[in-house]
Design an enzyme around this catalytic site. Structure first.
Site, PDB file in Angstrom:
ATOM      1  N   LYS A 176      13.894  16.989  -1.998  1.00 18.41           N
ATOM      2  CA  LYS A 176      12.577  17.278  -2.550  1.00 18.41           C
ATOM      3  C   LYS A 176      11.798  18.009  -1.704  1.00 18.41           C
ATOM      4  O   LYS A 176      11.211  17.664  -0.779  1.00 18.41           O
ATOM      5  CB  LYS A 176      11.804  15.854  -2.739  1.00 18.41           C
ATOM      6  CG  LYS A 176      10.933  15.553  -3.984  1.00 18.41           C
ATOM      7  CD  LYS A 176       9.717  16.604  -3.660  1.00 18.41           C
ATOM      8  CE  LYS A 176       8.784  16.215  -2.710  1.00 18.41           C
ATOM      9  NZ  LYS A 176       7.871  17.067  -2.417  1.00 18.41           N
ATOM     10  N   GLU A 179       6.210  20.790  -2.730  1.00 16.14           N
ATOM     11  CA  GLU A 179       5.689  21.354  -3.777  1.00 16.14           C
ATOM     12  C   GLU A 179       4.808  22.718  -3.751  1.00 16.14           C
ATOM     13  O   GLU A 179       4.404  23.509  -4.614  1.00 16.14           O
ATOM     14  CB  GLU A 179       4.920  20.538  -4.607  1.00 16.14           C
ATOM     15  CG  GLU A 179       3.564  20.020  -4.200  1.00 16.14           C
ATOM     16  CD  GLU A 179       3.747  18.722  -3.096  1.00 16.14           C
ATOM     17  OE1 GLU A 179       4.753  18.754  -2.517  1.00 16.14           O
ATOM     18  OE2 GLU A 179       2.749  18.135  -3.091  1.00 16.14           O
ATOM     19  N   SER A 229       3.317  14.774   7.309  1.00 14.15           N
ATOM     20  CA  SER A 229       2.128  14.262   8.126  1.00 14.15           C
ATOM     21  C   SER A 229       2.238  12.651   8.546  1.00 14.15           C
ATOM     22  O   SER A 229       3.024  12.141   7.786  1.00 14.15           O
ATOM     23  CB  SER A 229       0.978  14.507   7.239  1.00 14.15           C
ATOM     24  OG  SER A 229       1.010  13.823   6.179  1.00 14.15           O
ATOM     25  N   CYS A 284       4.589  21.977  14.014  1.00 19.98           N
ATOM     26  CA  CYS A 284       4.474  20.730  14.393  1.00 19.98           C
ATOM     27  C   CYS A 284       4.953  20.756  16.060  1.00 19.98           C
ATOM     28  O   CYS A 284       4.559  19.900  16.740  1.00 19.98           O
ATOM     29  CB  CYS A 284       5.527  19.735  13.856  1.00 19.98           C
ATOM     30  SG  CYS A 284       7.128  20.301  14.272  1.00 19.98           S
ATOM     31  N   GLU A 384      -5.156  15.817  14.095  1.00 21.86           N
ATOM     32  CA  GLU A 384      -4.310  16.932  14.075  1.00 21.86           C
ATOM     33  C   GLU A 384      -4.950  18.197  13.270  1.00 21.86           C
ATOM     34  O   GLU A 384      -5.423  17.889  12.000  1.00 21.86           O
ATOM     35  CB  GLU A 384      -2.955  16.365  13.438  1.00 21.86           C
ATOM     36  CG  GLU A 384      -2.158  17.805  13.216  1.00 21.86           C
ATOM     37  CD  GLU A 384      -0.839  17.436  12.599  1.00 21.86           C
ATOM     38  OE1 GLU A 384      -0.717  16.502  11.437  1.00 21.86           O
ATOM     39  OE2 GLU A 384       0.283  18.122  12.554  1.00 21.86           O
TER      40      GLU A 384
HETATM   41  P1  NAD Z   1       2.655  16.234   3.756  1.00 20.23           P
HETATM   42  O1  NAD Z   1       2.851  15.125   4.464  1.00 20.23           O
HETATM   43  O2  NAD Z   1       1.330  16.239   2.874  1.00 20.23           O
HETATM   44  O3  NAD Z   1       3.804  16.496   2.658  1.00 20.23           O
HETATM   45  C1  NAD Z   1       5.252  16.141   3.264  1.00 20.23           C
HETATM   46  C2  NAD Z   1       5.808  15.891   1.955  1.00 20.23           C
HETATM   47  O4  NAD Z   1       5.559  14.626   1.541  1.00 20.23           O
HETATM   48  C3  NAD Z   1       5.892  16.678   0.946  1.00 20.23           C
HETATM   49  O5  NAD Z   1       7.319  17.172   0.299  1.00 20.23           O
HETATM   50  C4  NAD Z   1       4.894  16.106  -0.274  1.00 20.23           C
HETATM   51  O6  NAD Z   1       5.371  16.376  -1.466  1.00 20.23           O
HETATM   52  C5  NAD Z   1       5.172  14.649   0.255  1.00 20.23           C
HETATM   53  N1  NAD Z   1       4.075  13.804  -0.066  1.00 20.23           N
HETATM   54  C6  NAD Z   1       2.962  14.237   0.392  1.00 20.23           C
HETATM   55  N2  NAD Z   1       1.926  13.189   0.053  1.00 20.23           N
HETATM   56  C7  NAD Z   1       2.534  12.190  -0.239  1.00 20.23           C
HETATM   57  C8  NAD Z   1       2.390  10.849  -0.524  1.00 20.23           C
HETATM   58  N3  NAD Z   1       1.258  10.291  -0.563  1.00 20.23           N
HETATM   59  N4  NAD Z   1       3.500  10.161  -0.946  1.00 20.23           N
HETATM   60  C9  NAD Z   1       4.521  10.415  -0.799  1.00 20.23           C
HETATM   61  N5  NAD Z   1       5.106  11.695  -0.725  1.00 20.23           N
HETATM   62  C10 NAD Z   1       3.999  12.599  -0.361  1.00 20.23           C
HETATM   63  O7  NAD Z   1       2.897  17.595   4.930  1.00 20.23           O
HETATM   64  P2  NAD Z   1       2.866  19.076   4.865  1.00 20.23           P
HETATM   65  O8  NAD Z   1       1.168  19.266   4.734  1.00 20.23           O
HETATM   66  O9  NAD Z   1       3.581  19.414   3.785  1.00 20.23           O
HETATM   67  O10 NAD Z   1       3.188  19.376   6.245  1.00 20.23           O
HETATM   68  C11 NAD Z   1       2.426  19.438   7.409  1.00 20.23           C
HETATM   69  C12 NAD Z   1       2.587  17.967   8.161  1.00 20.23           C
HETATM   70  O11 NAD Z   1       3.984  18.071   8.578  1.00 20.23           O
HETATM   71  C13 NAD Z   1       1.986  18.385   9.433  1.00 20.23           C
HETATM   72  O12 NAD Z   1       1.419  16.965   9.683  1.00 20.23           O
HETATM   73  C14 NAD Z   1       3.152  18.647  10.731  1.00 20.23           C
HETATM   74  O13 NAD Z   1       2.751  18.091  11.950  1.00 20.23           O
HETATM   75  C15 NAD Z   1       4.139  17.660   9.883  1.00 20.23           C
HETATM   76  N6  NAD Z   1       5.389  18.487  10.459  1.00 20.23           N
HETATM   77  C16 NAD Z   1       6.241  17.680  11.305  1.00 20.23           C
HETATM   78  C17 NAD Z   1       7.314  17.880  11.756  1.00 20.23           C
HETATM   79  C18 NAD Z   1       8.080  17.236  12.824  1.00 20.23           C
HETATM   80  O14 NAD Z   1       9.345  17.556  13.183  1.00 20.23           O
HETATM   81  N7  NAD Z   1       7.464  15.940  13.218  1.00 20.23           N
HETATM   82  C19 NAD Z   1       7.830  19.168  11.493  1.00 20.23           C
HETATM   83  C20 NAD Z   1       6.894  19.886  10.433  1.00 20.23           C
HETATM   84  C21 NAD Z   1       5.873  19.590  10.093  1.00 20.23           C
END
Ligand code: NAD
Length: 491
Positions: A176, A179, A229, A284, A384
């Protein structure tokens, strides 16, 4: 929507229109141009993908590991042959520079290479005569249907932290993708059709929370990998536990770097600037807080302002551009709000990236921003930002510096710049973060090491990549066996 391409899901080895009526535009963050129209999968779409993956599992699991990795050798070559094409797509939908997109594709390929070692990596162990005439062995078996949920910031790399290991171990896999950036994986899956995986081994679903919830609730999904996140990581961790699934959740970050006065400050500044502002700070492993120790303060503060202000911001497709836009207009607004909050709390703006910057007005551009002296009590210290903003704070001693960064709720990465081995060892030993850099700005583990976040940056036990991935995607079975001579027919 006339003129804009509509994406489809991929399962059972074919592209399927969505059963959902909900869609989201995929937008180029540098220009505002609509690139595609992506479905947001319904539960029905997800169930169809899980059925396809479940149906493919028995035969795939029985395919010898040696035969499974032949697909991966071909996948490596396929990705090598299309690095440039995929890098362009990645930049169009994410905004990072093409150089940054190429670099993430290299790491994606590296994970495929490591997973090609599965016939060795997946081996168990055994011991004869645990009691007289009794032997015992541990074998690893795949889990079944597995799924990964990935973020926007590495559209090409992060899906490959999971996909190659999952299928090499004999699982079937559903991605998945984010989006916000579904196009890179859409193209990768189109390309992978040429590899002729058995239908249902690899599946792609476009969607948001509804799709994630459907995966979490589905009884046939055995394991979930998540990157995103921290609040969503916590939600997914709890839900996966509720539904009895194996889970690994990589969350957000607020990475600190400690700069000691004995470091080569010119080189350090360049490396810290690359870390803080590369990918517009949306990594990240980006440095978010620079803690200068003692006399390092003056020289570093001056130097970083010079280096950061010289970064060329613009469309990542342009050759000379060093930093692209942030992902969405909402993200830009959120980052601007956090900069204002820092100033409100008493930080001094050394460089303000919010003002008009000459880049395309339709894009989500910010310039590098430096906030000096963010008070420890400010909410910003533990928030963050995920944008091109570097906070500077100061400590009198190494101990005070370590204390400062240890207060962060996150533990993704911490780095130190120094020429002292003793200081570096103390740092490595004491700092509560999973990825440590010593004179390194972005301490990204190679594919054969775990991507090892701690605290709010990771929930679970087994991390992504390398041997941890093999552990995550297999279950252990222990067999104790006895074959008494007297029970056998004589030959
Ligand atoms: P996000 O949490 O908004 O989304 C990540 C995924 O989760 C997406 O596929 C999204 O569709 C899904 N999602 C979003 N909200 C959701 C919900 N309420 N319920 C279920 N699924 C949901 O993250 P983002 O904005 O796409 O990416 C940035 C974040 O990712 C930053 O916080 C960054 O630090 C983190 N990140 C962490 C690492 C790591 O290795 N720790 C690596 C890359 C990015």
């Amino acid at each position: 929507m006339a003129g804009v391409r509509e994406l489809k899901h991929y399962y059972r080895g074919e592209w399927s229109g969505s059963k959902s009526t909900e869609y989201r535009d995929v937008v180029n963050p540098a220009t505002g141009e609509k690139l595609a129209h992506a479905p947001l999968a319904s539960k029905e779409d997800v169930n169809a993908a899980v059925s396809a993956a479940a149906a493919a599992y028995p035969a795939w699991r029985r395919t010898p590991p040696e035969d499974r990795i032949q697909y991966l050798f071909k996948l490596k070559q396929l990705l090598e042959d299309h690095v440039e094409e995929l890098a362009q797509i990645c930049t169009q939908e994410n905004g990072k520079t093409v150089g940054e997109s190429r670099a993430e594709l290299r790491r994606a390929i590296e994970n495929v290479e490591v997973a090609c070692g599965i016939p060795t990596l997946m081996q168990g162990y055994n011991l004869e005569d645990v009691a007289s005439g009794i032997d015992e062995m541990m074998i690893r078996q795949p889990l079944g249907v597995t799924a990964a949920i990935t973020p926007f910031n590495f559209p090409a790399m992060i899906p490959f932290w999971f996909l190659p290991y999952a299928i090499a171990c004999g699982n079937t896999f559903i991605l998945k993708a984010s989006e916000k950036v579904p196009l890179t994986m859409q193209r990768a899956f189109e390309l992978m059709e040429a590899l002729k995986f058995p239908p249902g081994v690899l599946n792609l679903i476009h969607g948001d929370k509804a799709a994630v919830d459907a995966l979490l609730e589905h009884p046939e999904v055995r394991a979930i990998s998540f990157v995103g996140s921290s609040p969503v990581a916590k939600y997914i961790y709890a839900q996966a536990a509720k539904f009895g699934k194996r889970v690994q959740c990589q969350g957000g970050a607020k990475n600190h770097v400690l700069i000691l006065p004995d470091a080569d400050l010119q080189t350090t500044t360049r490396i810290v600037s690359d870390s803080a502002f590369g990918c517009a700070g949306q990594r990240c492993l980006a440095v978010s807080v620079a803690v200068t120790v003692g006399e390092a303060r003056n020289e570093f503060t001056q130097e970083i302002a010079n280096v950061a202000s010289s970064i060329r911001v613009g469309n990542g497709l342009d050759k000379d551009v060093q930093m692209g836009p942030v992902i969405t207009a909402q993200s830009k607004k959120r980052i601007e709000g956090l900069i204002a909050a820092g100033v409100n709390d008493g930080a001094r703006l050394l460089l303000d990236g919010r003002a008009g910057n000459g880049a395309t007005s339709a894009g989500n551009f910010l310039k590098p921003t430096l906030l000096d002296g963010v008070p420890a009590a400010s909410a910003l210290s533990a928030t963050e930002i995920f944008g091109p903003v570097l906070s500077l704070v100061h400590a009198r001693t190494l101990e005070e510096g370590i204390e400062t960064l240890s207060r962060s709720p996150f533990g993704n990465m911490a780095s130190i710049f120094t020429s002292s081995g003793a200081a570096a060892r103390k740092f490595r030993y004491e700092v509560p973060a999973g990825n440590i850099g010593i004179n390194i700005g972005v301490a990204a583990p190679m594919a054969y090491f775990p991507f090892s976040g701690w605290r709010d940056s990771f929930l679970g036990v087994l991390h992504g990549q390398g041997r941890d991935a093999v552990e995550f995607y297999t279950d252990k079975k222990v067999v104790v066996e006895r074959w008494p001579k007297e029970w056998s027919r004589k030959f």
